[in-house]
Write an enzyme that holds these catalytic residues in place. Structure first.
Site, PDB file in Angstrom:
ATOM      1  N   THR A   1     -10.009  13.313   6.648  1.00  0.00           N
ATOM      2  CA  THR A   1     -10.273  14.701   6.240  1.00  0.00           C
ATOM      3  C   THR A   1     -10.792  15.499   7.420  1.00  0.00           C
ATOM      4  O   THR A   1     -11.739  15.093   8.093  1.00  0.00           O
ATOM      5  CB  THR A   1     -11.292  14.733   5.079  1.00  0.00           C
ATOM      6  OG1 THR A   1     -10.747  14.000   3.992  1.00  0.00           O
ATOM      7  CG2 THR A   1     -11.581  16.150   4.630  1.00  0.00           C
TER       8      THR A   1
ATOM      9  N   LYS B   1      -5.698  15.383   6.611  1.00  0.00           N
ATOM     10  CA  LYS B   1      -5.885  16.218   5.409  1.00  0.00           C
ATOM     11  C   LYS B   1      -6.735  17.448   5.702  1.00  0.00           C
ATOM     12  O   LYS B   1      -7.754  17.342   6.379  1.00  0.00           O
ATOM     13  CB  LYS B   1      -6.583  15.373   4.336  1.00  0.00           C
ATOM     14  CG  LYS B   1      -6.974  16.119   3.085  1.00  0.00           C
ATOM     15  CD  LYS B   1      -7.459  15.181   2.008  1.00  0.00           C
ATOM     16  CE  LYS B   1      -7.765  15.901   0.721  1.00  0.00           C
ATOM     17  NZ  LYS B   1      -9.051  16.601   0.755  1.00  0.00           N
TER      18      LYS B   1
ATOM     19  N   SER C   1     -12.333   7.916  -1.870  1.00  0.00           N
ATOM     20  CA  SER C   1     -13.148   8.756  -0.985  1.00  0.00           C
ATOM     21  C   SER C   1     -14.246   7.939  -0.309  1.00  0.00           C
ATOM     22  O   SER C   1     -14.795   7.013  -0.911  1.00  0.00           O
ATOM     23  CB  SER C   1     -13.789   9.859  -1.833  1.00  0.00           C
ATOM     24  OG  SER C   1     -14.810  10.514  -1.125  1.00  0.00           O
TER      25      SER C   1
ATOM     26  N   TYR D   1     -14.434  10.386   6.240  1.00  0.00           N
ATOM     27  CA  TYR D   1     -15.092  11.494   6.935  1.00  0.00           C
ATOM     28  C   TYR D   1     -15.628  10.935   8.240  1.00  0.00           C
ATOM     29  O   TYR D   1     -16.212   9.848   8.255  1.00  0.00           O
ATOM     30  CB  TYR D   1     -16.277  12.019   6.126  1.00  0.00           C
ATOM     31  CG  TYR D   1     -15.873  12.822   4.924  1.00  0.00           C
ATOM     32  CD1 TYR D   1     -15.158  14.004   5.063  1.00  0.00           C
ATOM     33  CD2 TYR D   1     -16.209  12.407   3.640  1.00  0.00           C
ATOM     34  CE1 TYR D   1     -14.792  14.756   3.960  1.00  0.00           C
ATOM     35  CE2 TYR D   1     -15.844  13.155   2.529  1.00  0.00           C
ATOM     36  CZ  TYR D   1     -15.141  14.322   2.704  1.00  0.00           C
ATOM     37  OH  TYR D   1     -14.778  15.065   1.608  1.00  0.00           O
TER      38      TYR D   1
ATOM     39  N   HIS E   1      -9.045  22.043   0.415  1.00  0.00           N
ATOM     40  CA  HIS E   1     -10.080  21.219  -0.230  1.00  0.00           C
ATOM     41  C   HIS E   1     -10.364  21.731  -1.644  1.00  0.00           C
ATOM     42  O   HIS E   1     -11.520  21.785  -2.081  1.00  0.00           O
ATOM     43  CB  HIS E   1     -11.355  21.226   0.620  1.00  0.00           C
ATOM     44  CG  HIS E   1     -12.084  19.915   0.621  1.00  0.00           C
ATOM     45  ND1 HIS E   1     -12.038  19.034   1.649  1.00  0.00           N
ATOM     46  CD2 HIS E   1     -12.882  19.324  -0.306  1.00  0.00           C
ATOM     47  CE1 HIS E   1     -12.771  17.966   1.368  1.00  0.00           C
ATOM     48  NE2 HIS E   1     -13.288  18.121   0.180  1.00  0.00           N
TER      49      HIS E   1
HETATM   50  C1  GLV Z   1     -16.250  16.502  -1.183  1.00  0.00           C
HETATM   51  O1  GLV Z   1     -15.202  16.136  -0.759  1.00  0.00           O
HETATM   52  C2  GLV Z   1     -16.430  17.692  -1.938  1.00  0.00           C
HETATM   53  O2  GLV Z   1     -15.545  18.567  -1.910  1.00  0.00           O
HETATM   54  O3  GLV Z   1     -17.466  17.821  -2.585  1.00  0.00           O
END
Ligand code: GLV
Length: 387
Positions: free
Chosen positions: A156, A252, A107, A130, A276
């Site tokens: 994402t 995603k 991430s 991101y 998510h």
């Molecule tokens: C980050 O991706 C979260 O969901 O906190």
């Protein structure tokens, strides 16, 4: 030592051994947590079709995801603050994934940096991005991922603003944790975690601190997201990222057929059907419920992957049978990590592979790539009629 037979066993240990703030971060959905709950309960509505007297020898769970050989089509999803579940968590998870033969996705909001993970692994991992307002930061981050040998970018799309998770606010979530009285009392009972953290330097957002300019509070996921993530993300900007990256691209966070068509037309290598983990739009449908429609809409044009709700090999089987080419686990491996570090991630993968393999055999299938609708019993109203 307790005998670990399933992901729930790891979850119990994770809860016992990891500071409440981080366990809660993992085990939360946004707002009422309806979508978070539906992600798992909708899996349970699907049933498997038992077949007998068929040859079940020589089974394989091996497959491919965007052209990469995988021991089973189950990647490790990108997870923020993974290195707060256990010291050096991203390195531990990446090593476990590498040894197992499944993709690890790092991430942007990790504790260990891209370079840290690359230095402790030997095979390419995937990097999740991101899109930030600061394009210099985006460009430099992509370059760092390329230099580290990352061979796919997971972009994402569903978290340009953060869905509120009540527990994170109540717990004062930060990395590293601020030493309030409740946190100190909690940490006093989590000695294993504390010892690990004392033994590592990696306690901050490793891809941010020292790399991004003008960050107000670099320890807070909430304030970082509010200040830095680009709320104007659109398809032009996605194209800009694609061109900057120039390699394999996975989109995603898709939960809508029209969006899925846009992803397919855009020419991405895969899309991930995802809400998510129920952490963003509370009230959205579960991923497994949306999966069949998206597969029907674009399954012949783009690889369809899915995440959100997978806690077992049976869940993986169901997603593959509904047409997903690949799946991802987030919480299921975090429970292993928080419970037992690297060995716990391996255990989580092992549990899921064994469940997948045995369930496949009992469904009369020998090859994970052959799973399909023939293996499922789907209730009439599974997809629902939503006007
Ligand atoms: C980050 O991706 C979260 O969901 O906190």
């Amino acid at each position: 030592m307790a005998v670990i037979t399933n992901i729930n066993d790891l979850k119990r240990l994770h809860r016992r051994r990891t500071p409440k703030m981080f366990y809660d971060y993992a085990e939360s959905g946004s707002y009422t947590e309806q979508t978070f709950r539906d992600n798992t309960s909708d899996f349970a509505k699907l049933r498997l079709r038992q077949k007998v007297a068929v040859d079940m020898s020589g089974r394989t769970t091996a497959s491919t995801m965007i052209g990469r050989d995988v021991a089973m089509p189950v990647g490790l999803a990108p997870v923020g603050l993974c290195g707060m579940q256990s010291a050096d968590g991203e390195i531990k998870a990446a090593r476990a994934a590498e040894r197992f033969g499944v993709p690890f996705t790092l991430s942007t909001m990790s504790i260990c940096s891209i370079e840290d993970v690359a230095a402790h692994t030997t095979k390419p991992f995937w990097f999740q991005l991101y899109v930030m307002r600061d394009w210099d930061f985006v460009e430099r981050t992509l370059e760092r991922a390329r230099n580290a040998g990352c061979d796919a970018l997971v972009l994402t799309l569903d978290l340009q603003i953060l869905g509120q998770r009540h527990k994170d606010l109540k717990n004062g979530l930060s990395a590293p944790p601020k030493m309030t009285l409740p946190t100190m009392l909690d940490l006093a009972t989590k000695w294993r975690w504390g010892l690990g953290m004392l033994g590592t330097k990696r306690r901050f957002f490793g891809n941010i601190v020292g790399h991004a300019k003008g960050v107000g509070d670099a320890s807070s996921l909430m304030s970082w997201t509010n200040e830095q993530f680009d709320p104007k993300l659109d398809w032009d900007k996605i194209a800009r990222v694609r061109d900057m990256w120039g390699g394999k691209l996975i989109l995603k966070g898709v939960l809508d057929e029209d969006d899925a068509r846009l992803c397919a037309d855009f020419g991405a290598d895969a899309l991930i059907v995802s809400n998510h983990g129920g952490r963003q739009l509370d009230g959205a449908l579960s991923s497994i419920r949306m999966l069949p429609r998206i597969v029907r809409a674009v399954g012949d044009k783009i690889e369809v992957h899915m995440d959100s709700g997978i806690r077992s090999g049976q869940d993986v089987l169901k997603a593959l049978a509904l047409g997903a080419r690949g799946t991802y686990i987030g919480r299921a491996y975090l429970h292993g990590l928080g419970a037992m570090g690297e060995a716990g991630v391996t255990k989580a993968l092992d549990v899921i592979q064994k469940e997948l393999d045995i369930s496949m055999a009992l469904c009369g299938e020998r090859d994970v790539k052959e799973l399909g609708l023939q293996n499922l019993l789907i209730p009439d109203d599974f997809e629902g009629r939503w006007a």
